[in-house]
Design a protein around this motif. Structure first.
Motif, mmCIF file in Angstrom:
data_model
loop_
_atom_site.group_PDB
_atom_site.id
_atom_site.type_symbol
_atom_site.label_atom_id
_atom_site.label_comp_id
_atom_site.label_asym_id
_atom_site.label_seq_id
_atom_site.Cartn_x
_atom_site.Cartn_y
_atom_site.Cartn_z
ATOM 1 N N LEU B 171 3.134 -1.622 23.646
ATOM 2 C CA LEU B 171 2.300 -2.605 24.339
ATOM 3 C C LEU B 171 0.852 -2.538 23.837
ATOM 4 O O LEU B 171 0.207 -3.574 23.627
ATOM 5 N N LEU B 174 0.739 -4.396 20.743
ATOM 6 C CA LEU B 174 0.793 -5.834 21.018
ATOM 7 C C LEU B 174 -0.597 -6.362 21.348
ATOM 8 O O LEU B 174 -0.981 -7.459 20.916
ATOM 9 N N TRP B 241 12.539 -4.807 23.434
ATOM 10 C CA TRP B 241 11.857 -6.097 23.424
ATOM 11 C C TRP B 241 11.227 -6.351 22.066
ATOM 12 O O TRP B 241 11.134 -5.448 21.228
ATOM 13 N N GLU B 242 10.856 -7.568 21.867
ATOM 14 C CA GLU B 242 10.098 -7.903 20.657
ATOM 15 C C GLU B 242 9.086 -8.966 21.015
ATOM 16 O O GLU B 242 9.239 -9.671 22.018
ATOM 17 N N ALA B 243 8.036 -9.053 20.216
ATOM 18 C CA ALA B 243 7.015 -10.054 20.474
ATOM 19 C C ALA B 243 6.636 -10.698 19.156
ATOM 20 O O ALA B 243 6.138 -10.029 18.247
ATOM 21 N N ILE B 248 6.567 -12.335 24.235
ATOM 22 C CA ILE B 248 7.541 -11.258 24.428
ATOM 23 C C ILE B 248 8.902 -11.828 24.812
ATOM 24 O O ILE B 248 8.990 -12.711 25.665
ATOM 25 N N MET B 304 6.031 -4.947 32.356
ATOM 26 C CA MET B 304 6.486 -5.703 31.189
ATOM 27 C C MET B 304 7.027 -7.074 31.606
ATOM 28 O O MET B 304 6.859 -8.065 30.886
ATOM 29 N N ALA B 308 5.205 -10.337 30.117
ATOM 30 C CA ALA B 308 5.981 -11.277 29.296
ATOM 31 C C ALA B 308 5.759 -12.723 29.736
ATOM 32 O O ALA B 308 6.024 -13.656 28.977
#
Ligand SMILES: Cc1ncc(C[n+]2csc(CCOP(=O)(O)OP(=O)(O)O)c2C)c(N)n1
Ligand code: SF4
Ligand SMILES: [Mg+2]
Lengths: 377, 312
Positions: B171, B174, B241-243, B248, B304, B308
């Protein structure tokens, strides 16, 4: 028709940036610290306006500046960075990676006293504290010499795969204007061919670099580095000579001397104080003292043989150190000189003063007076 | 659709025979990464288990050129390599396709000593992939705590169990506004493979963190690496997860946990399988300590889920 050399007025810091530009470097990681900042700013501007086709990497600190430098060098690029004082100390771990990894990075260290307490002005504790990192070290006494030496440093570093530190004093050199002769680019290109590394990180040749070694292999690598640093001396001389042949300029090779041939009293120092010491030598000569100057340009490797050769018989050598050799009386240059002379030149007397710490001014008369006082001891 | 493990390419960049422990999650993960990256890549390694097991000079068990670098310098070293390659290409000195430049780094070299240089590389958006294989400790030096060690875990420097929660490194990456961030783990190789392919094809800075259950540090049976990895995800202790460009999305089996469609498995089961929580589980305050760990997990899930909802 051959282009003519150009003469301008310039600071030492900007002269360094011009030399880096004419060396056609590929990558410049940089981080500001007084008094070096001016070099980085000039190079960032040159990259930005297209004068220099290179990447400027604005890293977040000097440890990263040297890390980016060695990694870029391993990838096959010609790399330059610059720092001063605490920035140089912060690089310490990665300086060893550069030399141990045999990566020919060239760096300027603009000499400045180190924290604590803070000072902004020149002494040589910073570069001398990095004496044992496996870097070759030049020390320069004029803006022109800074320019010339950076080009010579690239050539020597790339011939022998050892990184080179080009040192010069903060403010006295970095920020003072002096006339600067810029040789035509074609002459510089002739002197300094493009970097062609023996190896680089190349997916066509997967192999490990600076990986774990067994003791015998590690010891072999270390011995090779130690031997090759000494083997740099003839290359330093050759580079100085060929640079002179091409550009007509000469700053000395491993050493520089002044009125030394018949001297009975020899002043020995490095960097800008050695330029001022020439004038002290003239003063002493006027006073009837047969004085001369011996200025090592190379500090690592220490030019022992050349010093042994040039010192007149029975001379008294007055070493003016701008650094401390903690745990010994006096400074590091004196210790190096005594080591070089021991058992080889028993006719020579060595005396030592630590002067100019934290940028204390060293005018010619003061140094001449000090040398006279040392003669009495 | 996630690529099936049956359809992963045959390419092997991790060569057979290296010094890692049996069941090593780092090596397992690197094998999948290699299938996605292929041979045209340059690898940078900080001191870690993956260095200790890579083989001796000048060989290496990973089929790329591999540069060993100082522990704190993954971000800046990778930046140095990619800038060098890009400018050499511009100047016509580098034939062929630009190689992928990636760092292969433990949690120690990512969360702790390497945080500064990694943060700076991300802020510059340099064109590299940083892989963090996260075994939640400094394994190579004999299992000491790191910023990735979860609350309650024994390490040699937290002999009674770590009293702080781990930080959410992915995070944090990110929040550097980089084009691609992903988490993965070895029990879901197709998911990891797809994420690496995406990263490879995205210019700029990419960060992929792979949970790597290490039998030695976590104290479970060597054969159970994949099962531990699966349990971490099912309990919500590890979120997949992916962003892409800051947006996200959650991957299975994390997605239904986040959406509230399915409850995460209770963390106790996951903890019980691991010797590193033994002391905590045997104490008189065991229920309270487990509740604290469950609280850390619930908080991350809630956070999260809300994070998201913010898309750029
Ligand atoms: C500057 C520096 N400090 C300490 C070390 C010692 N050291 C080597 S590996 C390591 C731990 C690595 O931990 P991590 O990055 O999580 O990788 P792992 O060993 O878990 O695979 C440490 C502390 C070092 N090599 N360099
Ligand atoms: S200690 Fe853990 S991470 Fe290190 S090699 Fe062994 S299994 Fe892999
Ligand atoms: Mg680790």
């Amino acid at each position: 028709m051959k282009a003519a050399a150009q003469v301008i007025m310039d600071t030492g810091a900007h002269a360094a940036a011009l030399a880096v530009k004419s060396a056609r470097v590929d990558v410049v990681p940089g981080y500001p610290i007084t008094p070096q900042t001016a070099i980085m700013e000039a190079l960032a501007a040159m990259v930005e306006n297209g004068e220099l086709h290179a990447r400027f990497i604005p890293v977040e600190g000097e440890h990263s500046a040297m890390a980016a430098a060695v990694a870029a060098s391993a990838a096959g690029a010609r790399v330059f960075t610059a720092t001063s004082a605490n920035g140089l100390l912060y690089m310490h771990e990665v300086l060893h990676m550069a030399s141990g990894g045999r990566l020919p990075v060239v760096m300027c260290n603009v000499n400045r006293g180190i924290f604590a307490p803070w000072t902004l002005w020149a002494d040589h504790q910073d570069s001398f504290a990095q004496r044992d990192t496996g870097w070759i070290q030049y020390h320069c006494s004029s803006n022109q010499e800074v320019f010339n030496t950076i080009l010579q440093a690239f050539r020597v570093a790339e011939q022998i795969n050892i990184p080179i530190m080009v040192n010069f004093d903060g403010f006295a050199i970095s920020h003072c204007l002096m006339p600067l002769t810029l040789p035509p680019q074609e002459d510089i290109d002739r002197f300094l061919p493009p970097f062609e590394p023996e190896w680089r990180l190349d997916p066509a040749h997967p192999s490990s670099f600076s990986n774990v070694t067994m003791a015998a292999e590690y010891a072999t690598f270390r011995q090779m580095l130690a031997d090759d640093i000494l083997a740099a001396i003839p290359l330093v001389k050759q580079a100085a000579r060929e640079y002179q042949e091409i550009t007509g300029m000469w700053d000395g090779d491993t050493i520089d001397t002044y009125r030394l041939e018949d001297a009975e009293v020899v002043a020995l120092a490095v960097n800008s104080m050695a330029a001022e010491l020439r004038l002290s030598v003239d003063i002493l000569r006027q006073q009837g003292i047969k004085a001369g100057l011996l200025r090592p340009r190379l500090v690592v490797p220490f030019p022992s043989e050349d010093i042994i050769q040039v010192l007149p018989r029975n001379a008294q050598v007055m070493v003016l150190d701008r650094n401390y050799n903690y745990g010994h009386p006096g400074g590091i240059l004196a210790q190096e000189l005594k080591g070089a002379l021991f058992g080889r030149r028993n006719d020579i007397t060595v005396k030592n003063r630590v002067m100019g710490i934290g940028g204390i001014d060293l005018p010619r008369r003061l140094m001449a007076d000090e040398i006279r006082a040392m003669m009495e001891e | 659709m996630t690529t099936s493990i049956k359809n992963l390419p045959d390419t092997e960049q991790v060569l057979s025979g290296n010094g890692a422990c049996g069941g090593c999650p780092a090596t397992m993960a690197l094998r999948i990464v290699g299938k996605a990256l292929g041979p045209n890549a340059i690898m940078l390694l900080t001191p870690s288990c993956s260095v200790a097991s890579m083989g001796m000079t000048p060989k290496l068990g990973y089929n790329w050129p591999g540069l060993n670098i100082c522990f704190a310098t993954a971000g800046s070293s990778a930046s140095g390599v990619i800038h060098a390659l890009e400018v050499m290409k511009e100047k016509g000195r580098l034939p062929g396709e630009l190689p992928t430049v990636f760092s292969w780094v433990g949690d120690g070299g990512t969360y702790d000593i390497g945080f500064q240089s990694l943060s700076a590389a991300a802020e510059r958006n340099d064109n590299i992939i940083h892989f963090c294989y996260n075994n939640e400790a400094y394994s190579n030096t004999g299992v000491q705590r790191s910023g990735a060690t979860p609350r309650g875990s024994f390490t040699t420097t937290t002999p009674t169990g770590k009293s702080q929660p781990k930080k959410n490194m992915a995070l944090l990456m990110l929040e550097h506004n980089i084009p691609y961030v992903a988490t993965a783990t070895v029990a879901y190789p197709g998911d990891l493979y797809d994420k690496v392919v995406k990263a490879k094809n995205t210019p700029g800075m990419k960060y992929i963190e792979i949970l790597a259950p290490c039998y030695l540090g976590w104290q479970f049976d060597m054969a159970d690496t994949v099962q531990m990895s699966r349990m971490a995800v099912r309990s919500g202790a590890w979120l997949l997860w992916e962003a892409e460009n800051g947006n996200i999305s959650f991957n299975n089996p994390t997605a239904p946990i986040i959406n509230g469609k399915k409850d995460a498995a209770p963390v106790e089961e996951y903890l019980m399988k691991q010797g590193r929580f033994n002391r905590l589980l045997k104490g008189s305050d065991a229920q309270q300590r487990i509740a604290e760990i469950q609280g850390d997990i619930d908080r991350e899930i809630a956070f999260m889920r809300e994070r998201a909802k913010i898309s750029i």
